[in-house]
Motif scaffolding. Structure first.
Motif, PDB file in Angstrom:
ATOM      1  N   THR A   3       0.851  -1.189   0.000  1.00 21.69           N
ATOM      2  CA  THR A   3       0.000   0.000   0.000  1.00 21.69           C
ATOM      3  C   THR A   3       0.890   1.244   0.000  1.00 21.69           C
ATOM      4  O   THR A   3       2.064   1.167   0.321  1.00 21.69           O
ATOM      5  N   PRO A   4       0.334   2.404  -0.346  1.00 22.34           N
ATOM      6  CA  PRO A   4       1.145   3.628  -0.366  1.00 22.34           C
ATOM      7  C   PRO A   4       1.697   3.959   1.020  1.00 22.34           C
ATOM      8  O   PRO A   4       1.056   3.702   2.031  1.00 22.34           O
ATOM      9  N   THR A   5       2.899   4.522   1.029  1.00 22.65           N
ATOM     10  CA  THR A   5       3.529   4.976   2.270  1.00 22.65           C
ATOM     11  C   THR A   5       4.148   6.340   1.997  1.00 22.65           C
ATOM     12  O   THR A   5       4.028   6.877   0.895  1.00 22.65           O
ATOM     13  N   LYS A   6       4.859   6.868   2.986  1.00 25.78           N
ATOM     14  CA  LYS A   6       5.555   8.140   2.763  1.00 25.78           C
ATOM     15  C   LYS A   6       6.585   8.015   1.653  1.00 25.78           C
ATOM     16  O   LYS A   6       6.834   8.960   0.930  1.00 25.78           O
ATOM     17  N   GLY A   7       7.184   6.839   1.507  1.00 23.55           N
ATOM     18  CA  GLY A   7       8.235   6.656   0.518  1.00 23.55           C
ATOM     19  C   GLY A   7       7.783   6.047  -0.797  1.00 23.55           C
ATOM     20  O   GLY A   7       8.558   5.964  -1.743  1.00 23.55           O
ATOM     21  N   ILE A   8       6.530   5.577  -0.857  1.00 16.63           N
ATOM     22  CA  ILE A   8       6.024   4.928  -2.073  1.00 16.63           C
ATOM     23  C   ILE A   8       4.771   5.663  -2.537  1.00 16.63           C
ATOM     24  O   ILE A   8       3.770   5.709  -1.825  1.00 16.63           O
ATOM     25  N   ALA A   9       4.858   6.221  -3.736  1.00 15.15           N
ATOM     26  CA  ALA A   9       3.735   6.986  -4.298  1.00 15.15           C
ATOM     27  C   ALA A   9       2.520   6.084  -4.504  1.00 15.15           C
ATOM     28  O   ALA A   9       2.670   4.893  -4.782  1.00 15.15           O
ATOM     29  N   PRO A  10       1.304   6.655  -4.385  1.00 20.55           N
ATOM     30  CA  PRO A  10       0.095   5.853  -4.566  1.00 20.55           C
ATOM     31  C   PRO A  10       0.033   5.120  -5.913  1.00 20.55           C
ATOM     32  O   PRO A  10      -0.467   4.006  -5.978  1.00 20.55           O
ATOM     33  N   ASP A  11       0.568   5.738  -6.974  1.00 20.95           N
ATOM     34  CA  ASP A  11       0.484   5.068  -8.281  1.00 20.95           C
ATOM     35  C   ASP A  11       1.593   4.041  -8.482  1.00 20.95           C
ATOM     36  O   ASP A  11       1.660   3.383  -9.508  1.00 20.95           O
ATOM     37  N   ARG A  12       2.452   3.879  -7.455  1.00 22.35           N
ATOM     38  CA  ARG A  12       3.561   2.935  -7.549  1.00 22.35           C
ATOM     39  C   ARG A  12       3.445   1.788  -6.548  1.00 22.35           C
ATOM     40  O   ARG A  12       4.192   0.813  -6.628  1.00 22.35           O
TER      41      ARG A  12
END
Length: 88
Positions: A3-12
């Motif tokens: 799931t999205p995190t501070k370090g991982i963009a929502p589209d990634r």
């Protein structure tokens, strides 16, 4: 990662990339065909966050573990939401 995190963009995140992969599986395709279609689709839809082949494979792993796709004779197949449960 999933799931999205501070370090991982929502589209990634892997769930988003998995959903994008499922959009490419409107018919059975090879892994290479699906990868090429995903890259084209992401470029056409303005997704600037990079997705490596390794990340794509992780998204396939997530989809497979959820029972959303199968690999049948080197061809990826999206499973119908109304299909019978997998017997493993």
């Amino acid at each position: 990662m999933i799931t999205p995190t501070k370090g991982i963009a929502p589209d990634r995140c892997l769930l988003a990339v998995g959903a994008q992969v499922l959009l490419q599986l409107d018919e059975p395709r090879s892994v290479s065909q699906t990868w090429a279609r995903l890259r084209t689709w992401r470029a056409e839809h303005g997704h600037a966050s990079p997705v490596s082949f390794g990340w794509f494979v992780l998204a396939l792993d997530v989809l497979y573990s959820m029972g959303a796709i199968e690999l049948d004779q080197d061809i990826l197949v999206a499973r119908s939401m109304h299909a019978a449960p997998l017997e493993r």
